[in-house]
Design a protein around this motif. Structure first.
Motif, PDB file in Angstrom:
ATOM      1  N   GLN A   8     -21.947  -4.158  -7.288  1.00  0.00           N
ATOM      2  CA  GLN A   8     -21.011  -4.070  -8.488  1.00  0.00           C
ATOM      3  C   GLN A   8     -20.539  -2.503  -8.192  1.00  0.00           C
ATOM      4  O   GLN A   8     -19.398  -2.501  -8.930  1.00  0.00           O
ATOM      5  N   LYS A   9     -21.124  -1.556  -7.658  1.00  0.00           N
ATOM      6  CA  LYS A   9     -20.825  -0.308  -7.253  1.00  0.00           C
ATOM      7  C   LYS A   9     -19.891  -0.003  -6.012  1.00  0.00           C
ATOM      8  O   LYS A   9     -18.934   0.355  -6.172  1.00  0.00           O
ATOM      9  N   VAL A  10     -20.412  -0.537  -4.949  1.00  0.00           N
ATOM     10  CA  VAL A  10     -19.759  -0.328  -3.684  1.00  0.00           C
ATOM     11  C   VAL A  10     -19.904  -1.390  -2.842  1.00  0.00           C
ATOM     12  O   VAL A  10     -19.484  -1.254  -1.641  1.00  0.00           O
ATOM     13  N   GLY A  11     -20.074  -2.754  -3.168  1.00  0.00           N
ATOM     14  CA  GLY A  11     -20.148  -3.545  -2.435  1.00  0.00           C
ATOM     15  C   GLY A  11     -18.703  -4.206  -1.811  1.00  0.00           C
ATOM     16  O   GLY A  11     -17.622  -3.712  -2.166  1.00  0.00           O
ATOM     17  N   VAL A  12     -18.708  -5.255  -1.125  1.00  0.00           N
ATOM     18  CA  VAL A  12     -17.445  -6.018  -0.720  1.00  0.00           C
ATOM     19  C   VAL A  12     -16.908  -6.557  -1.820  1.00  0.00           C
ATOM     20  O   VAL A  12     -15.491  -6.400  -1.725  1.00  0.00           O
ATOM     21  N   ASP A  13     -17.372  -6.891  -2.746  1.00  0.00           N
ATOM     22  CA  ASP A  13     -16.909  -7.741  -4.077  1.00  0.00           C
ATOM     23  C   ASP A  13     -15.905  -6.428  -4.773  1.00  0.00           C
ATOM     24  O   ASP A  13     -14.684  -6.821  -5.236  1.00  0.00           O
ATOM     25  N   VAL A  14     -16.559  -5.391  -4.848  1.00  0.00           N
ATOM     26  CA  VAL A  14     -15.542  -4.214  -5.464  1.00  0.00           C
ATOM     27  C   VAL A  14     -14.223  -3.840  -4.602  1.00  0.00           C
ATOM     28  O   VAL A  14     -13.140  -3.973  -5.036  1.00  0.00           O
ATOM     29  N   SER A  15     -14.314  -4.085  -3.114  1.00  0.00           N
ATOM     30  CA  SER A  15     -13.405  -3.800  -2.470  1.00  0.00           C
ATOM     31  C   SER A  15     -12.314  -5.009  -2.497  1.00  0.00           C
ATOM     32  O   SER A  15     -10.881  -4.896  -2.382  1.00  0.00           O
ATOM     33  N   ILE A  16     -12.710  -6.113  -2.510  1.00  0.00           N
ATOM     34  CA  ILE A  16     -12.060  -7.455  -2.923  1.00  0.00           C
ATOM     35  C   ILE A  16     -11.135  -7.337  -4.165  1.00  0.00           C
ATOM     36  O   ILE A  16      -9.736  -7.446  -4.210  1.00  0.00           O
ATOM     37  N   GLN A  17     -11.780  -6.992  -5.119  1.00  0.00           N
ATOM     38  CA  GLN A  17     -11.347  -6.895  -6.461  1.00  0.00           C
ATOM     39  C   GLN A  17     -10.197  -5.639  -6.281  1.00  0.00           C
ATOM     40  O   GLN A  17      -9.082  -5.733  -6.932  1.00  0.00           O
ATOM     41  N   GLU A  18     -10.277  -4.686  -5.707  1.00  0.00           N
ATOM     42  CA  GLU A  18      -9.469  -3.565  -5.620  1.00  0.00           C
ATOM     43  C   GLU A  18      -8.088  -3.791  -4.941  1.00  0.00           C
ATOM     44  O   GLU A  18      -7.088  -3.830  -5.246  1.00  0.00           O
ATOM     45  N   LEU A  19      -8.321  -4.590  -3.701  1.00  0.00           N
ATOM     46  CA  LEU A  19      -7.073  -5.184  -3.098  1.00  0.00           C
ATOM     47  C   LEU A  19      -6.336  -6.100  -3.737  1.00  0.00           C
ATOM     48  O   LEU A  19      -5.180  -6.013  -3.762  1.00  0.00           O
ATOM     49  N   LEU A  20      -6.939  -7.038  -4.622  1.00  0.00           N
ATOM     50  CA  LEU A  20      -6.407  -7.960  -5.294  1.00  0.00           C
ATOM     51  C   LEU A  20      -5.356  -7.330  -6.454  1.00  0.00           C
ATOM     52  O   LEU A  20      -4.381  -7.549  -6.795  1.00  0.00           O
ATOM     53  N   GLU A  21      -6.098  -6.146  -7.052  1.00  0.00           N
ATOM     54  CA  GLU A  21      -5.610  -5.626  -8.040  1.00  0.00           C
ATOM     55  C   GLU A  21      -4.326  -4.640  -7.518  1.00  0.00           C
ATOM     56  O   GLU A  21      -3.221  -4.576  -8.219  1.00  0.00           O
ATOM     57  N   ASN A  22      -4.492  -4.031  -6.356  1.00  0.00           N
ATOM     58  CA  ASN A  22      -3.443  -3.286  -5.826  1.00  0.00           C
ATOM     59  C   ASN A  22      -2.249  -4.109  -5.160  1.00  0.00           C
ATOM     60  O   ASN A  22      -1.161  -3.655  -4.879  1.00  0.00           O
ATOM     61  N   ASN A  23      -2.445  -5.354  -5.153  1.00  0.00           N
ATOM     62  CA  ASN A  23      -1.721  -6.309  -4.383  1.00  0.00           C
ATOM     63  C   ASN A  23      -1.299  -7.381  -5.378  1.00  0.00           C
ATOM     64  O   ASN A  23      -1.136  -8.741  -4.920  1.00  0.00           O
ATOM     65  N   LEU A  45      -4.330  -6.719   8.041  1.00  0.00           N
ATOM     66  CA  LEU A  45      -4.781  -5.364   7.639  1.00  0.00           C
ATOM     67  C   LEU A  45      -5.910  -5.822   6.301  1.00  0.00           C
ATOM     68  O   LEU A  45      -6.840  -5.042   6.305  1.00  0.00           O
ATOM     69  N   VAL A  46      -5.533  -6.637   5.359  1.00  0.00           N
ATOM     70  CA  VAL A  46      -6.523  -7.011   4.361  1.00  0.00           C
ATOM     71  C   VAL A  46      -7.798  -7.410   4.952  1.00  0.00           C
ATOM     72  O   VAL A  46      -8.966  -7.090   4.621  1.00  0.00           O
ATOM     73  N   THR A  47      -7.589  -8.293   6.034  1.00  0.00           N
ATOM     74  CA  THR A  47      -8.859  -8.579   6.642  1.00  0.00           C
ATOM     75  C   THR A  47      -9.741  -7.881   7.422  1.00  0.00           C
ATOM     76  O   THR A  47     -11.058  -7.692   7.288  1.00  0.00           O
ATOM     77  N   SER A  48      -8.886  -6.825   8.110  1.00  0.00           N
ATOM     78  CA  SER A  48      -9.721  -5.836   8.875  1.00  0.00           C
ATOM     79  C   SER A  48     -10.290  -4.883   7.837  1.00  0.00           C
ATOM     80  O   SER A  48     -11.579  -4.468   7.934  1.00  0.00           O
ATOM     81  N   THR A  49      -9.970  -4.723   6.536  1.00  0.00           N
ATOM     82  CA  THR A  49     -10.396  -3.855   5.614  1.00  0.00           C
ATOM     83  C   THR A  49     -11.824  -4.520   5.140  1.00  0.00           C
ATOM     84  O   THR A  49     -12.881  -3.995   5.019  1.00  0.00           O
ATOM     85  N   ILE A  50     -11.673  -5.801   4.696  1.00  0.00           N
ATOM     86  CA  ILE A  50     -12.648  -6.674   4.312  1.00  0.00           C
ATOM     87  C   ILE A  50     -13.817  -6.633   5.512  1.00  0.00           C
ATOM     88  O   ILE A  50     -15.205  -6.615   5.180  1.00  0.00           O
ATOM     89  N   ILE A  69      -3.554 -13.520  -3.697  1.00  0.00           N
ATOM     90  CA  ILE A  69      -3.886 -14.263  -4.930  1.00  0.00           C
ATOM     91  C   ILE A  69      -5.453 -14.710  -4.972  1.00  0.00           C
ATOM     92  O   ILE A  69      -5.969 -15.150  -5.574  1.00  0.00           O
ATOM     93  N   GLU A  70      -5.977 -14.671  -3.567  1.00  0.00           N
ATOM     94  CA  GLU A  70      -7.482 -14.932  -3.161  1.00  0.00           C
ATOM     95  C   GLU A  70      -7.898 -14.298  -2.164  1.00  0.00           C
ATOM     96  O   GLU A  70      -7.278 -14.470  -1.211  1.00  0.00           O
ATOM     97  N   ILE A  71      -9.243 -13.818  -2.123  1.00  0.00           N
ATOM     98  CA  ILE A  71      -9.867 -13.283  -0.863  1.00  0.00           C
ATOM     99  C   ILE A  71     -11.413 -13.864  -0.933  1.00  0.00           C
ATOM    100  O   ILE A  71     -12.066 -13.770  -1.877  1.00  0.00           O
ATOM    101  N   GLY A  72     -11.855 -14.245   0.044  1.00  0.00           N
ATOM    102  CA  GLY A  72     -13.281 -14.866  -0.009  1.00  0.00           C
ATOM    103  C   GLY A  72     -13.833 -14.773   1.474  1.00  0.00           C
ATOM    104  O   GLY A  72     -13.298 -14.974   2.437  1.00  0.00           O
TER     105      GLY A  72
END
Length: 584
Positions: free
Chosen positions: A207-222, A45-50, A227-230
């Protein structure tokens, strides 16, 4: 008979202990399988989101990249007309002034010298005497242009006498990320190489709407699980050859495209190869610094992310803390073991007490005692079975919900998410506009409307009849994006079920008509007469200066058009008419 009774408690207890141990082991293995499958589904699910975010980002960036390419070609033509065809008659100071006038990063003129191209004049002193021989596809494109051929290097924007490559790091200044254009029409003894500096705009977007923002949100919510997404460029892990001019630090040569990748291991290369060969997710466990980690690699096939024609798909890496699963399993096993031990002890006590009673009975009463004993044993075993059944049901449910924080089952969660993604994808694909920049901004706003639960409908007709220059395209994007942003601001104040925006555009009768209608709270009649005044704004906040609609009106009037603002019970409507006969 008493001889057989002497052995009875020991045999029964032994059999009962074996049964209890078997149930515990079976439950433990069942729970382990359930938790593993749950963790893998969560990773998918995380991979699909990214992957979805990467796809959206790449589509928007591709549109943005193409728009910049057209802008650079226009600049190239202006540069050619402004300069002497012989570079010996051109000064670096002229290029500095011209770059400033055109509002671009800089200009370099390259002379073809045999099989090399050398920077002979430039607004940037670092570019003078620079050779493009080590610049890969840029060098190939320059050779084809100076050979008067149409550029075909597998990527970039190819137009007449022009090619613009993907955004990349500047070889003369690795702190800069640029977008270049290459222009040569045979009328000069040099190739024109204008460029734009895009570092800040890229960084701001991501910083506003890119993939890095989504990755950070996923890490914070889980937190505590993920522990890491790249997002990785697999070609760099396979390529062991040294890169010229330290190209490993170039924007196009990065190994890590988004996120982070600190948890490296010795078998990752073989696992990435396996994932690419299977074109599916590969999972494996690895112990790093005393932590048991479940890692996955998933290929992501997206054409817009390819720098070269034959580039490998990018790979999404997800690392989770597997020790959390182990802790959960150990905790569950310990609780069940304690419970089963207490039950076993009680059963053993009952058996021993019953055995003691039976020994005091005469032989004539043995059968009766045995019948009572067996009846009680059956009752106890049945009770244990019922309690075991309830415990397993409860603990199984907890194991499924432990990381979902009491949401619905995972499948119930995934299905509407996938359906929503498909609906959004179909909605975006339904918008077909032959102007790349306009299509890009509309698709971006559609994606934004989904995030805010806004029902946004778009309908453009006869847009193939619209012919605009680059500057007019830019103005059109500014007008529409400002109007939609205003609609967002007004609509988002309503409940989610009442948020509606309609955007319509049509080219007919030699004019372009655009309407943006949105639902909103009741409008004060005083607003209608002041809505386009400079400095007037209904928004709250220090950053709202009330210039958006005033600037829009000025732009429209520049093209001899007009804009009207009307209010209805259901909301407000902005109507724009721009006559195309005034196009220059």
């Amino acid at each position: 008979m008493f001889s057989s009774l002497d052995k009875f408690p020991l045999k029964t207890i032994l059999i009962f202990l074996i049964a209890i141990l078997s149930m515990n082991l079976t439950y433990f293995q069942h729970s382990k399988v359930l938790l593993n499958n749950h963790q893998k589904e969560k990773i998918k699910l995380v991979t699909s989101t990214i992957s979805a975010e990467m796809g959206k980002q790449s589509e928007v960036e591709a549109t943005y990249d193409e728009m910049l390419g057209h802008e650079l070609r226009t600049a190239s033509i202006v540069i050619k007309k402004s300069l002497h065809p012989d570079f010996h008659q051109v000064t670096n100071e002229q290029l500095v002034a011209l770059a400033k006038e055109l509002n671009i990063g800089g200009i370099t003129l390259f002379e073809r010298q045999g099989d090399d191209l050398i920077g002979v004049r430039s607004s940037d002193p670092k570019e003078i005497n620079a050779s493009s021989k080590t610049w890969g596809i840029v060098y190939s494109a320059q050779l084809q242009l100076t050979d008067r051929k149409s550029v075909d290097v597998g990527t970039g924007l190819t137009l007449e006498n022009f090619w613009s490559g993907p955004i990349d790091t500047a070889s003369t200044d690795e702190a800069d990320i640029r977008k270049w254009g290459e222009f040569y029409d045979g009328t000069t003894n040099y190739l024109i190489n204008p460029y734009l500096n895009v570092s800040s705009s890229l960084e701001h977007y991501r910083q506003k709407v890119g993939v890095d923002v989504s990755i950070q949100e996923l890490l914070e919510n889980n937190e505590g699980n993920l522990i890491e997404i790249g997002v990785l460029n697999p070609e760099k892990i396979f390529d062991k050859s040294p890169t010229p001019n330290n190209r490993s630090s170039w924007y196009s040569e990065r190994f890590l495209l988004n996120g982070s990748y600190k948890y490296r291991d010795g078998i990752e290369e073989s696992k990435i190869k396996e994932a690419l060969a299977k074109n599916s997710t590969v999972f494996y466990n690895v112990n790093l610094n005393g932590t048991n980690i479940l890692k996955s690699f998933t290929p992501m096939v997206t054409t817009n992310l390819k720098y070269k024609r034959d580039s490998l798909p990018k790979v999404v890496m997800v690392a989770t803390d597997y020790s959390q699963i182990e802790k959960t399993l150990h905790h569950q096993f310990r609780e069940v073991f304690i419970f089963m031990s207490i039950v076993t002890l009680l059963v053993c006590v009952v058996i021993i007490v019953m055995y003691s009673i039976t020994r005091k009975k005469n032989e004539g009463a043995v059968k009766t005692v045995q019948d009572v004993y067996l009846a009680n044993i059956n009752s106890i075993v049945q009770s244990i079975k019922e309690q075991r059944h309830d415990i397993i049901n409860h603990i199984t449910t907890i194991s499924w919900m432990i990381k979902l924080k009491k949401y619905e089952s995972l499948q119930d969660y995934i299905d509407p998410l996938i359906q929503e993604a498909k609906m959004m994808d179909n909605k975006i694909k339904a918008v077909e506009i032959n102007i790349p920049a306009l299509s890009g901004i509309i698709q971006a706003k559609l994606a934004q409307s989904e995030l805010h639960n806004i029902d946004m409908q778009v309908d453009f007709k006869n847009m193939e009849n619209l012919r605009l220059t680059t500057i007019k395209t830019t103005d059109l994007v500014r007008i529409i994006s400002n109007l939609i942003d205003n609609a967002f601001d007004a609509t988002i104040e309503l409940p989610a079920t009442e948020r509606k925006i309609n955007v319509e555009g049509i080219v007919q009768a030699n004019q372009l008509t655009i309407q943006v209608q949105n639902s909103c709270n009741p409008v004060n009649p005083d607003i209608q007469t002041r809505i386009f005044d400079s400095g007037f704004s209904t928004k709250k906040g220090k950053n709202n200066k009330g210039l958006g609609l005033h600037i829009i009106k000025q732009l429209i009037e520049r093209y001899k058009g007009k804009i009207d603002f009307t209010t209805q019970e259901a909301g407000v409507t902005f109507s724009i008419i721009i006559p195309l006969k005034h196009e220059k």
